[in-house]
Design an enzyme around this catalytic site. Sequence first.
Site, short mmCIF file in Angstrom:
data_model
loop_
_atom_site.label_atom_id
_atom_site.label_comp_id
_atom_site.label_asym_id
_atom_site.label_seq_id
_atom_site.Cartn_x
_atom_site.Cartn_y
_atom_site.Cartn_z
N LYS A 47 -2.16 3.25 1.91
CA LYS A 47 -2.22 2.13 0.96
C LYS A 47 -3.65 1.62 0.77
CE LYS A 47 0.93 -0.38 3.20
NZ LYS A 47 1.82 -1.52 3.51
N LYS A 49 -5.38 0.15 3.18
CA LYS A 49 -5.54 -1.05 4.00
C LYS A 49 -6.06 -0.68 5.38
CE LYS A 49 -2.01 -4.30 2.44
NZ LYS A 49 -0.86 -5.06 2.91
#
Length: 131
Positions: A47, A49
């Site tokens: 993602k 992140k």
Amino acid sequence: MKEKKIVITYGTFDVLHYGHINLLKRAKDLGDYLIVGLSTDEFNEQKGKKSFYNFNQRKSILESIKYVDKIIPEDCWEQKANDLRQYSVNIFVMGNDWEGKFDFLSQYCEVTYLKRTDGISSTLIRDSLLT
């Protein structure tokens, strides 16, 4: 005998703050049993992140919260439908910043978006620490 109403939510839950606690409390208030799908480090990487705490540390923190009954690893976006069936989930909960993105899951259970807590977010905390 009344059947338990099962609620599920998902997230990274890194840099835990009172907004997270508020979300977990409100999610638990919707039912009897709260499952948290906790994003794995690998999934967070996909993602884009980067968590301050690793999966096991974040899991340990969540385990100490009285509203959380069970924690499962979240490995990919696609697993949600399987989780809803596997755990006989009645209500899927996310923050309203995800409004509409999980409506397709309403074929399995009720989908609810809860208003985020004003004035707090992990991004806000990280940004204020870096300035």
